[in-house]
Design a protein around this motif. Structure first.
Motif, PDB file in Angstrom:
ATOM      1  N   ARG A 255       0.809  -1.211   0.000  1.00  0.00           N
ATOM      2  CA  ARG A 255       0.000   0.000   0.000  1.00  0.00           C
ATOM      3  C   ARG A 255       0.848   1.269   0.000  1.00  0.00           C
ATOM      4  NH1 ARG A 255      -3.229  -3.259   3.929  1.00  0.00           N
ATOM      5  NH2 ARG A 255      -5.064  -3.940   2.796  1.00  0.00           N
ATOM      6  N   GLY A 256       2.179   1.111  -0.016  1.00  0.00           N
ATOM      7  CA  GLY A 256       3.043   2.275  -0.024  1.00  0.00           C
ATOM      8  C   GLY A 256       3.098   2.995   1.301  1.00  0.00           C
ATOM      9  N   ARG A 257       2.881   2.269   2.416  1.00  0.00           N
ATOM     10  CA  ARG A 257       2.866   2.874   3.739  1.00  0.00           C
ATOM     11  C   ARG A 257       4.115   2.502   4.524  1.00  0.00           C
ATOM     12  NH1 ARG A 257      -1.584   2.009   7.467  1.00  0.00           N
ATOM     13  NH2 ARG A 257      -1.054   4.124   8.119  1.00  0.00           N
ATOM     14  N   PRO A 258       4.529   3.341   5.485  1.00  0.00           N
ATOM     15  CA  PRO A 258       5.666   2.989   6.345  1.00  0.00           C
ATOM     16  C   PRO A 258       5.369   1.711   7.124  1.00  0.00           C
ATOM     17  CG  PRO A 258       5.090   5.306   6.597  1.00  0.00           C
ATOM     18  CD  PRO A 258       3.995   4.680   5.791  1.00  0.00           C
ATOM     19  N   ALA A 278      25.628 -10.059  18.365  1.00  0.00           N
ATOM     20  CA  ALA A 278      25.540  -9.905  16.908  1.00  0.00           C
ATOM     21  C   ALA A 278      24.179 -10.374  16.411  1.00  0.00           C
ATOM     22  CB  ALA A 278      26.647 -10.698  16.235  1.00  0.00           C
ATOM     23  N   THR A 279      23.569  -9.577  15.540  1.00  0.00           N
ATOM     24  CA  THR A 279      22.262  -9.919  14.972  1.00  0.00           C
ATOM     25  C   THR A 279      22.264  -9.673  13.465  1.00  0.00           C
ATOM     26  OG1 THR A 279      21.486  -7.678  15.499  1.00  0.00           O
ATOM     27  CG2 THR A 279      21.006  -9.415  17.116  1.00  0.00           C
ATOM     28  N   PRO A 280      23.180 -10.300  12.731  1.00  0.00           N
ATOM     29  CA  PRO A 280      23.336  -9.984  11.308  1.00  0.00           C
ATOM     30  C   PRO A 280      22.129 -10.344  10.450  1.00  0.00           C
ATOM     31  CG  PRO A 280      24.636 -11.905  11.907  1.00  0.00           C
ATOM     32  CD  PRO A 280      24.154 -11.311  13.180  1.00  0.00           C
ATOM     33  N   THR A 281      21.417 -11.422  10.778  1.00  0.00           N
ATOM     34  CA  THR A 281      20.283 -11.815   9.943  1.00  0.00           C
ATOM     35  C   THR A 281      19.123 -10.859  10.133  1.00  0.00           C
ATOM     36  OG1 THR A 281      20.990 -14.122  10.210  1.00  0.00           O
ATOM     37  CG2 THR A 281      18.823 -13.747   9.258  1.00  0.00           C
ATOM     38  N   ASN A 282      18.845 -10.500  11.378  1.00  0.00           N
ATOM     39  CA  ASN A 282      17.794  -9.517  11.618  1.00  0.00           C
ATOM     40  C   ASN A 282      18.143  -8.175  10.977  1.00  0.00           C
ATOM     41  OD1 ASN A 282      15.424 -10.308  13.579  1.00  0.00           O
ATOM     42  ND2 ASN A 282      17.228 -11.393  14.343  1.00  0.00           N
ATOM     43  N   GLN A 283      19.416  -7.802  11.029  1.00  0.00           N
ATOM     44  CA  GLN A 283      19.823  -6.529  10.424  1.00  0.00           C
ATOM     45  C   GLN A 283      19.649  -6.566   8.913  1.00  0.00           C
ATOM     46  OE1 GLN A 283      23.966  -5.352  10.885  1.00  0.00           O
ATOM     47  NE2 GLN A 283      23.372  -3.195  10.874  1.00  0.00           N
ATOM     48  N   ALA A 284      20.008  -7.679   8.301  1.00  0.00           N
ATOM     49  CA  ALA A 284      19.853  -7.792   6.846  1.00  0.00           C
ATOM     50  C   ALA A 284      18.380  -7.681   6.450  1.00  0.00           C
ATOM     51  CB  ALA A 284      20.438  -9.117   6.364  1.00  0.00           C
ATOM     52  N   LEU A 285      17.498  -8.326   7.210  1.00  0.00           N
ATOM     53  CA  LEU A 285      16.072  -8.269   6.895  1.00  0.00           C
ATOM     54  C   LEU A 285      15.519  -6.861   7.114  1.00  0.00           C
ATOM     55  CD1 LEU A 285      14.853 -11.667   8.383  1.00  0.00           C
ATOM     56  CD2 LEU A 285      15.197 -11.085   5.981  1.00  0.00           C
ATOM     57  N   GLN A 286      15.981  -6.201   8.169  1.00  0.00           N
ATOM     58  CA  GLN A 286      15.562  -4.822   8.405  1.00  0.00           C
ATOM     59  C   GLN A 286      15.958  -3.926   7.236  1.00  0.00           C
ATOM     60  OE1 GLN A 286      17.674  -2.773  11.509  1.00  0.00           O
ATOM     61  NE2 GLN A 286      16.182  -1.116  11.681  1.00  0.00           N
ATOM     62  N   VAL A 287      17.198  -4.063   6.777  1.00  0.00           N
ATOM     63  CA  VAL A 287      17.686  -3.234   5.675  1.00  0.00           C
ATOM     64  C   VAL A 287      16.926  -3.530   4.386  1.00  0.00           C
ATOM     65  CG1 VAL A 287      19.673  -2.780   4.185  1.00  0.00           C
ATOM     66  CG2 VAL A 287      19.973  -2.893   6.668  1.00  0.00           C
ATOM     67  N   MET A 288      16.623  -4.795   4.138  1.00  0.00           N
ATOM     68  CA  MET A 288      15.872  -5.152   2.930  1.00  0.00           C
ATOM     69  C   MET A 288      14.505  -4.472   2.907  1.00  0.00           C
ATOM     70  SD  MET A 288      16.863  -9.195   2.820  1.00  0.00           S
ATOM     71  CE  MET A 288      15.632  -9.630   1.595  1.00  0.00           C
ATOM     72  N   ALA A 292      12.865  -1.550   0.457  1.00  0.00           N
ATOM     73  CA  ALA A 292      11.555  -1.671  -0.180  1.00  0.00           C
ATOM     74  C   ALA A 292      10.687  -0.461   0.163  1.00  0.00           C
ATOM     75  CB  ALA A 292      10.877  -2.966   0.250  1.00  0.00           C
ATOM     76  N   GLU A 293      10.774   0.008   1.402  1.00  0.00           N
ATOM     77  CA  GLU A 293      10.034   1.211   1.805  1.00  0.00           C
ATOM     78  C   GLU A 293      10.456   2.411   0.960  1.00  0.00           C
ATOM     79  OE1 GLU A 293       8.756   1.267   6.482  1.00  0.00           O
ATOM     80  OE2 GLU A 293      10.804   1.804   5.989  1.00  0.00           O
ATOM     81  N   LYS A 294      11.752   2.561   0.796  1.00  0.00           N
ATOM     82  CA  LYS A 294      12.274   3.722   0.066  1.00  0.00           C
ATOM     83  C   LYS A 294      11.764   3.742  -1.360  1.00  0.00           C
ATOM     84  CE  LYS A 294      16.605   6.231  -0.670  1.00  0.00           C
ATOM     85  NZ  LYS A 294      16.208   7.403   0.129  1.00  0.00           N
ATOM     86  N   HIS A 296       8.915   2.168  -2.427  1.00  0.00           N
ATOM     87  CA  HIS A 296       7.472   2.062  -2.588  1.00  0.00           C
ATOM     88  C   HIS A 296       6.657   3.064  -1.766  1.00  0.00           C
ATOM     89  CE1 HIS A 296       8.718  -1.989  -3.977  1.00  0.00           C
ATOM     90  NE2 HIS A 296       7.661  -1.884  -4.744  1.00  0.00           N
ATOM     91  N   CYS A 297       7.245   3.592  -0.691  1.00  0.00           N
ATOM     92  CA  CYS A 297       6.439   4.394   0.234  1.00  0.00           C
ATOM     93  C   CYS A 297       6.057   5.733  -0.374  1.00  0.00           C
ATOM     94  CB  CYS A 297       7.190   4.611   1.540  1.00  0.00           C
ATOM     95  SG  CYS A 297       6.219   5.502   2.759  1.00  0.00           S
ATOM     96  N   HIS A 298       4.767   6.052  -0.326  1.00  0.00           N
ATOM     97  CA  HIS A 298       4.304   7.337  -0.847  1.00  0.00           C
ATOM     98  C   HIS A 298       3.236   7.952   0.047  1.00  0.00           C
ATOM     99  CE1 HIS A 298       0.626   5.271  -2.124  1.00  0.00           C
ATOM    100  NE2 HIS A 298       1.374   4.350  -2.666  1.00  0.00           N
ATOM    101  N   VAL A 299       3.018   7.378   1.230  1.00  0.00           N
ATOM    102  CA  VAL A 299       2.002   7.884   2.142  1.00  0.00           C
ATOM    103  C   VAL A 299       2.657   8.297   3.450  1.00  0.00           C
ATOM    104  CG1 VAL A 299      -0.103   7.349   3.441  1.00  0.00           C
ATOM    105  CG2 VAL A 299       0.227   6.399   1.145  1.00  0.00           C
ATOM    106  N   GLU A 300       2.311   9.467   3.960  1.00  0.00           N
ATOM    107  CA  GLU A 300       2.869   9.922   5.235  1.00  0.00           C
ATOM    108  C   GLU A 300       2.301   9.101   6.377  1.00  0.00           C
ATOM    109  OE1 GLU A 300       5.195  12.236   5.614  1.00  0.00           O
ATOM    110  OE2 GLU A 300       5.285  12.533   3.437  1.00  0.00           O
TER     111      GLU A 300
END
Length: 301
Positions: A255-258, A278-288, A292-294, A296-300
């Motif tokens: 939906r293009g939302r945060p 260390a939490t490298p897998t969680n960090q990688a998923l967060q960054v991914m 995607a947000e950057k 697709h996101c178009h709604v405040e």
């Protein structure tokens, strides 16, 4: 019971709608697109036994809320403090605030902002907004709430309304368990826009989820919370319970939302850093998901 729902998205509309259907005085505070539809046509709730059209009050401005016996906070984690400030005028000495949010620290945030006791809760339901003022139900429906003097009355009212509710002294553990499940599913489902069962059929996904779970267990232990030894199996079993479900993060991206990713995998990353874990897998998923947000996101917010 006079009930105000702060953040009338899928969960807020589902729970609030069922309570209104059961005869409680419910007012939903939400976005104009849903409020306008609810005012015009009622709240449409798709259930296994058919669709229900429920008459319920809905507003877009917190100033239009009346003092409440019970406040259900259902906003995204990033909006918790703002929601706490918005609900201050409707709080009375006996008002109960119930946090029906993802994440493990929103109740504490609300306590800090409102100076009012807050009861944490864990929601086990798969719902989404199929359209303006239209909730789709996909499974589950029970609620776990913390203990307070009014918990018995609240649990009884919710259960009678069709939201089976249990009072527990171990809500924090349950919140961490749900957080771990969300960390394992939400980002992967969001990035691929894929439902849970087909997601698990992809080679390597279960291994990634196992790494996520282990990191969550390590961070939880550092926070003096002990997740069950069967945590990974509980995570994998979710796909059997909700085979066609896409995560709330996937729905937000579509939906293009945060998203709430900073309060899911991102929370594990932050707490891990505090404890030197260390939490490298969680960090990688967060960054991914942030990528995607950057795109697709178009709604405040």
């Amino acid at each position: 019971m006079r009930i105000a729902v702060i953040g009338a998205g899928a969960v807020g509309c589902y729970v609030g709608g069922l309570l209104a259907h059961a005869g409680h005085n419910v007012t939903l505070l939400g976005r104009a697109v849903h409020v306008d539809a609810i005012k015009a046509n009622g709240l449409l709730l798709d259930m296994p036994d058919g669709s229900r059209r429920i008459e319920v009050e809905a507003v877009t401005d917190a100033a239009d809320l009346s003092p409440a016996d019970l406040v259900l906070v259902c906003v995204k984690s990033a909006d918790t403090e703002d929601a706490g400030r918005e609900l201050l005028p409707i709080l009375r000495e006996g008002t109960v605030i119930l946090s029906l949010q993802n994440g493990v620290d929103n109740a504490e945030k609300l306590r800090t902002v409102t100076g009012h006791s807050v009861v944490p809760a864990v929601v086990y339901v798969a719902v989404d907004m199929k359209g303006p003022g239209h909730v789709g139900y996909h499974g589950g429906g029970r609620l776990l709430i913390g203990s307070c003097p009014e918990s018995e009355a609240i649990a009884s009212a919710f259960t009678q309304a069709g939201v089976p509710t249990i009072i527990s002294e171990r809500v924090l553990n349950a919140l961490w368990t749900k957080l771990t499940i969300n960390c394992a599913y939400n980002a992967l489902s969001a990035v691929a826009q894929i439902a849970y069962t087909p997601m698990l059929e992809v080679e390597g996904v279960k291994a990634v989820m196992a790494q996520v779970v282990q990191e969550c267990q390590d961070v939880a232990a550092a926070c003096q919370v002990w997740l069950p030894e069967t945590m990974l199996q509980q995570v994998l079993d979710i796909a059997k319970l909700m085979p066609d479900q896409k995560s709330s993060t996937a729905q937000d991206i579509k939906r293009g939302r945060p998203t709430e990713i900073d309060y899911l995998n991102g929370y594990i990353v932050r707490k891990g850093a505090e404890f030197g874990i260390a939490t490298p897998t969680n960090q990688a998923l967060q960054v991914m998901v942030k990528l995607a947000e950057k795109s697709h996101c178009h709604v405040e917010r």
